[in-house]
Design an enzyme around this catalytic site. Structure first.
Site, PDB file in Angstrom:
ATOM      1  N   TYR A 104       5.111 -33.728 -26.389  1.00 22.53           N
ATOM      2  CA  TYR A 104       6.150 -34.698 -26.027  1.00 22.53           C
ATOM      3  C   TYR A 104       5.483 -35.981 -25.533  1.00 22.53           C
ATOM      4  O   TYR A 104       4.638 -35.951 -24.649  1.00 22.53           O
ATOM      5  CB  TYR A 104       7.035 -34.085 -24.941  1.00 22.53           C
ATOM      6  N   CYS A 105       5.870 -37.117 -26.130  1.00 20.41           N
ATOM      7  CA  CYS A 105       5.386 -38.440 -25.719  1.00 20.41           C
ATOM      8  C   CYS A 105       3.851 -38.465 -25.764  1.00 20.41           C
ATOM      9  O   CYS A 105       3.256 -38.110 -26.779  1.00 20.41           O
ATOM     10  CB  CYS A 105       5.934 -38.783 -24.335  1.00 20.41           C
ATOM     11  N   VAL A 106       3.182 -38.852 -24.678  1.00 21.75           N
ATOM     12  CA  VAL A 106       1.721 -38.924 -24.707  1.00 21.75           C
ATOM     13  C   VAL A 106       1.116 -37.534 -24.833  1.00 21.75           C
ATOM     14  O   VAL A 106      -0.027 -37.376 -25.302  1.00 21.75           O
ATOM     15  CB  VAL A 106       1.183 -39.654 -23.454  1.00 21.75           C
ATOM     16  N   LEU A 110       7.369 -34.920 -30.384  1.00 22.44           N
ATOM     17  CA  LEU A 110       8.609 -35.496 -29.871  1.00 22.44           C
ATOM     18  C   LEU A 110       8.344 -36.893 -29.324  1.00 22.44           C
ATOM     19  O   LEU A 110       7.539 -37.062 -28.404  1.00 22.44           O
ATOM     20  CB  LEU A 110       9.187 -34.614 -28.763  1.00 22.44           C
TER      21      LEU A 110
END
Length: 609
Positions: free
Chosen positions: A346-348, A374
């Site tokens: 998710y993200c980074v 994501l």
């Protein structure tokens, strides 16, 4: 008597009475103003003391210098030609004359609207006095035309490069948001009325909260967005049953209790971002992706990153991959006997997962069989407003500040993220908390948002330079463990989710990143933004998602032929996972050893910055 009451009511409705703008008890107002100033003095003392003790290191000089440099470029264009300068000034003067002429018309005619109108969705000017009181109406309209004029100056400066124009737009928006008359006591009719009605009690409460928030931020303002006293991690937030099954100095690995008799053979490993706590995926039972995935028959493992301190200063991305992702893979194999897993980032956390997959591909480590990303960027060409904070001077200043402590303080990063949506995440709370004197309501999502984490120096510096500044990851120039990372060597199936209104990982940026992988990519675009678009349980029946062809070309072209689907993307993702491998085994429960490491959500997630 009845007729008199009716007249007074009409006067109040029309806003013609002025007594609402006068103090009811001038002596009490003066006393409260003195008390408010005393509380403000405490806030100033906390700010000063932190700097005297070097508990807070100011790193605002580089961003401020960049803003001045950016505005100088815009000014050069308009002031470099007297004709252009006169044209710009004339436009603004004409707008103010329009406001003046409109005000004269309103004095003699009925049903005359404002010359400059705010958007119907602009919550700052909802109070009726912004329209019917001549003074406040003028302030509002003058602000609106000036803000639009300033934005037009940026858009009309023809010789600006794309980076400078992007920065100028961002800085103009930040200044415009900050200078809104709705943010000041004497220019906001609602605040002014409340102050007079309470004889200044609101200011006493507000300045007390300001002092508390600066003290809590150790010299920096830690803006409260939710009533944190109503939440406790592990009790009414992050409550999905599970256990800590492994721990090192960087991570805890959580395994969740099964909810079905049989489970998918491949376990699911979730790699969350370390910039925030992992429990965004487990807010409450009704909005928990982790709980939902368990109920679908996944054996879920989650990495919970430690909130770093001086000990973690030199840990870079290679360490986060080795001590985070690979440590979790070893844990999963020991716990389940399964070597291959489905991974989700998710993200980074997704960016790190992508980098880890490239490194593992170079080292023939094939333990991850599929990957879900994501709102993840791997190419940062269109990385959005966060790029405003990333240039050589600003990164140098950050590096110097991080060297002093070994990490970036949590408040700094939280402020940067809040600035991306200042109109929603900063100024409404400044007004409500410190001027209106009202504590915010409890809200689990905003509690999570304020539960910020520190960022380890080497890790954060590597991220900013190799992703935002130099875009090395997608270009095959990022180096870890002496090896160049090549995303095209990642041949496993990828589920790549973007969200349409994302201000952190813009959909255009996520879509572009799809082309760098060497295997099949399933691109899905969800409605809403970075958080709500991801945390969207099927039962809520909110938003929508789009599916379509392979992610080639431009996002707009892909959207033109994509299919819109109602509701959550979660079931579509589960179908995709099952299509990769639908084999099932008997449910696995987390082992309970004599030397128990504790129940989920573990210890690391409870460490406050």
């Amino acid at each position: 008597m009845a007729q008199k009451k009716q007249t007074n009511g009409a006067e109040n409705h029309a806003g013609t009475t002025l007594d609402q703008y006068f103090a009811k008890d001038p002596e009490r107002l003066a006393q409260n103003l003195a008390r408010a100033l005393e509380e403000l003095g405490k806030a100033a003392a906390s700010w000063t003391e932190a700097r005297e003790k070097s508990e807070s290191s100011d790193i605002t000089a580089a961003p401020l210098a960049d803003m001045i440099r950016t505005f100088s470029r815009v000014s050069e264009y308009w002031l470099g030609d007297p004709g252009r300068a006169l044209e710009a000034q004339t436009r603004l003067f004409a707008e103010f004359m329009g406001i003046w002429a409109n005000a004269i018309r309103r004095m003699s005619e009925e049903n005359v609207g404002d010359y400059a109108r705010a958007s119907t969705t602009d919550k700052r000017f909802q109070d009726p006095e912004w329209g019917r009181n001549a003074f406040f109406s003028f302030l509002k309209q003058a602000y609106l035309v000036t803000a639009r004029w300033a934005a037009d100056l940026v858009d009309g400066a023809d010789d600006l490069d794309d980076i400078t124009r992007h920065k100028a737009r961002f800085y103009v928006e930040q200044i415009s948001q900050a200078l809104s008359p709705s943010n000041f006591l004497l220019t906001n009719p609602e605040l002014y009325r409340e102050t007079m009605a309470s004889d200044g009690e609101n200011l006493v409460r507000g300045m007390r909260m300001l002092a508390e928030d600066i003290a809590a931020g150790k010299g920096d303002l830690k803006l409260r967005q939710s009533d944190s006293s109503k939440f406790k991690v592990g009790e009414n937030i992050a409550t999905t049953p599970g256990r800590v099954v492994a721990r090192n100095d960087l991570v805890e690995v959580l395994q969740y209790e099964p909810a079905t008799k049989n489970v998918l053979k491949r376990p699911l490993l979730i790699v969350p971002p370390w910039i925030n706590k992992f429990y965004i995926l487990d807010l409450n039972p009704k909005r928990s992706f982790i709980r939902w995935a368990v109920e679908q028959g996944h054996t879920v493992f989650v990495i919970s990153w430690v909130n770093p301190d001086e000990r973690h200063a030199r840990l870079d991305w290679a360490d986060y991959i080795d001590q985070g992702i690979r440590f979790a893979l070893d844990t999963i194999e020991a716990a389940t006997g399964e070597r291959q897993v489905n991974a989700m980032g998710y993200c980074v956390g997704g960016t790190l997962l992508a980098a880890g997959l490239a490194l593992m591909a170079a080292e023939d480590d094939n333990r991850i069989a599929s990957a879900t990303l994501l709102t993840t960027q791997v190419d940062f060409t269109f990385a959005g407003d966060l790029k405003v904070f990333v240039d050589e001077d600003q990164i140098r200043a950050l590096d110097a500040a991080m060297r002093e402590r070994g990490y970036l303080d949590a408040t700094r990063m939280a402020t940067a993220f809040n600035m991306l949506r200042a109109g929603d995440l900063i100024w409404p709370y400044v007004v409500n908390n410190y001027l209106r004197g009202q504590a915010p309501l409890p809200f689990d999502l905003l509690y999570w948002n304020s539960d910020s984490t520190r960022l380890a120096a080497a890790n954060h510096s590597y991220y900013l330079r190799n992703c935002y500044l130099e875009n090395n990851l997608s270009r095959g120039r990022a180096i870890l463990r002496g090896k160049a990372l090549h995303l095209e060597q990642i041949k496993i199936p990828i589920f790549n989710l973007a969200t349409r209104e994302d201000h952190i990982a813009p959909a255009k940026s996520v879509f572009l990143g799809s082309r760098f992988f060497g295997g099949p990519v399933e691109f899905v675009l969800a409605g809403s933004g970075h958080i709500a678009g991801v945390i969207n349980p099927p039962e809520m029946k909110k938003y929508q998602f789009w599916t379509g062809a392979e992610p080639d070309g431009e996002l707009a072209d892909w959207m033109a032929t994509a299919t819109e689907n109602a509701g959550s993307w979660w079931p579509r993702w589960h179908e995709w996972i099952v299509a990769q491998d639908d084999k099932k085994v008997k449910a696995r429960k987390p082992a309970k050893s004599k030397k128990s490491l504790g129940e989920a959500p573990g210890d690391y997630v409870r460490i406050r910055a």
